[in-house]
Write an enzyme that holds these catalytic residues in place. Structure first.
Site, short mmCIF file in Angstrom:
data_model
loop_
_atom_site.label_atom_id
_atom_site.label_comp_id
_atom_site.label_asym_id
_atom_site.label_seq_id
_atom_site.Cartn_x
_atom_site.Cartn_y
_atom_site.Cartn_z
N ARG A 111 2.24 0.88 5.38
CA ARG A 111 1.83 1.70 5.11
C ARG A 111 0.72 1.64 3.51
NH1 ARG A 111 1.10 -1.92 8.24
NH2 ARG A 111 -0.46 -1.92 10.26
N ASP A 121 3.21 -4.52 -0.82
CA ASP A 121 2.73 -5.29 0.18
C ASP A 121 2.00 -4.67 0.75
OD1 ASP A 121 2.90 -7.61 1.14
OD2 ASP A 121 3.66 -6.59 3.20
N GLU A 170 -7.02 -1.55 0.23
CA GLU A 170 -6.65 -3.17 0.84
C GLU A 170 -8.35 -4.22 0.48
OE1 GLU A 170 -3.63 -3.67 3.53
OE2 GLU A 170 -2.04 -3.21 2.64
N HIS A 198 -0.05 -7.45 1.28
CA HIS A 198 0.12 -7.19 2.88
C HIS A 198 0.62 -8.35 3.49
CE1 HIS A 198 -0.85 -4.11 5.86
NE2 HIS A 198 0.24 -4.77 6.42
#
Length: 371
Positions: free
Chosen positions: A284, A308, A313, A335
């Site tokens: 996260r 990632d 985001e 992600h």
């Protein structure tokens, strides 16, 4: 035929069965038969109430695989799909649903739960992390929160190694070099994984899947000793985060985001790592301080990073994220860890079953977070 009528009869036949039971007192024993009829009557009433409850509506608010829908619809549930919905739009319709299922693109806020006016009974997270759900508000409202923590474990573990291998063998640099018409074989020499130390921070389903694959590469795998049980064979526990960071060649993070894990890897922790080391965050955003990470990579304090997940985001990207994305020693993906067709089917199958069980007052078939 009398027993058949007793077992399968509806409540409209209750008086008839009761009358017949009296006539067969000597054969069966009236008290026993009458008790059995009363039990069957209760079961019929309970079954009817369950049947009525399964006409409830379930809302899916992220793009999801439709695996798992069949079991819900066959049980009488109505499914609504709203793949592009804003928080305000969700707040307006939250009271129409008994369950809401989401992935990572959306969130369930306190206001959403309040606006459900007690109608919402279950929140399902198709995936492992539940940081996009207000768990305190759900608890206060008596809403059960279920997830599917194992369905995407393999996908995330494989993506972790995709980033590790791409960084260790300079894959993206090599691609760019060849696109520029160059043949830089000598300058793009990488390192092999066999014999290297992989530190796994977070030894849950995903962490264990990563560890097993690392051992197959011939790596030495370490993790924090405290709070760990049932470690995979040949995974070595270490006593402190400091020891872990100073020892590892690669650090991979698989922790949930919380107040306790926010910025757990920041300037101080990065300074403990080898200058050649690689950091991978497939967990996260917010667990790694992105500003401190950019500074450490730019200054050569660590070798590179594969990211990632990010603190924010949403687009447009922050200045820090843009600099990380464009850094030659960093590989960023949007992600994608759990984004495989197989993982999408598995998490949906798990969460649909768990949502159904929770709505019907059963113990969910898969792991559940009960708040």
């Amino acid at each position: 035929s009398l027993l058949f009528e007793m077992v399968f009869g509806l409540k409209s036949n209750y008086l008839f069965i009761n009358h017949c039971c009296k006539k067969t007192d000597q054969m069966f024993g009236f008290k026993f038969i009458n008790s059995l009829v009363a039990i069957l009557f209760f079961m019929n009433e309970y079954s009817s109430s369950i049947s009525q409850s399964t006409s409830a509506k379930i809302l899916f608010i992220d793009p999801v695989s439709k695996v798992g829908f069949k079991e819900l619809t066959e049980s009488g549930y109505t499914i609504d799909l709203k793949n592009s919905i804003t928080d305000d739009q969700l707040d307006e319709i939250a009271d129409q649903y008994k369950a809401i299922v989401l992935r990572s693109a959306n969130s369930i806020r306190k206001k959403t739960i309040k606006n459900s006016k007690g109608h919402l009974k279950v929140i399902g997270r198709a995936g492992s992390g539940v940081d996009n759900i207000d768990l305190d508000a759900a608890k206060d409202a008596g809403i059960r929160v279920v997830n599917s923590p194992s369905g995407n474990s393999i996908a995330v573990a494989e993506h972790t190694f995709a980033l590790i291998l791409a960084l260790s063998r300079n894959i993206l640099k090599a691609q760019k070099s060849m696109a520029d018409g160059k043949w830089d074989k000598k300058t793009l020499t990488g390192f092999q994984l066999s014999g290297k130390v992989l530190a796994v921070l977070g030894m849950g389903n995903i962490g264990k899947a990563v560890a097993q694959r690392a051992l197959a590469f011939g790596m030495k795998v370490i993790t924090l000793k405290r709070g760990q049980s049932n470690l995979p064979k040949n995974v070595l526990p270490v006593g402190s985060l400091k020891e872990m960071l100073s020892t590892c060649d690669i650090l991979t993070i698989h922790l949930p985001f919380s107040k306790q894990t926010e910025n757990i890897i920041a300037k101080k922790e990065l300074s403990l790592m080898k200058s050649s080391s690689i950091l991978i965050n497939n967990a996260r955003g917010g667990i790694v301080n992105e500003e401190d990470l950019l500074e450490a990579i730019t200054a050569g304090k660590i070798g590179g990073a594969g990211l990632d997940t990010f603190k924010d985001e949403m687009q447009p990207f922050s200045s820090t994220v843009l600099q990380l994305v464009n850094h030659s020693n960093v590989i960023c993906t949007p992600h994608l860890g759990g984004s495989t067709f197989e993982a999408g089917d598995m998490v949906m199958s798990e969460v649909c079953r768990s949502v159904k069980d929770a709505l019907e007052g059963k113990i969910p078939s898969f792991e559940t977070i009960v708040v």
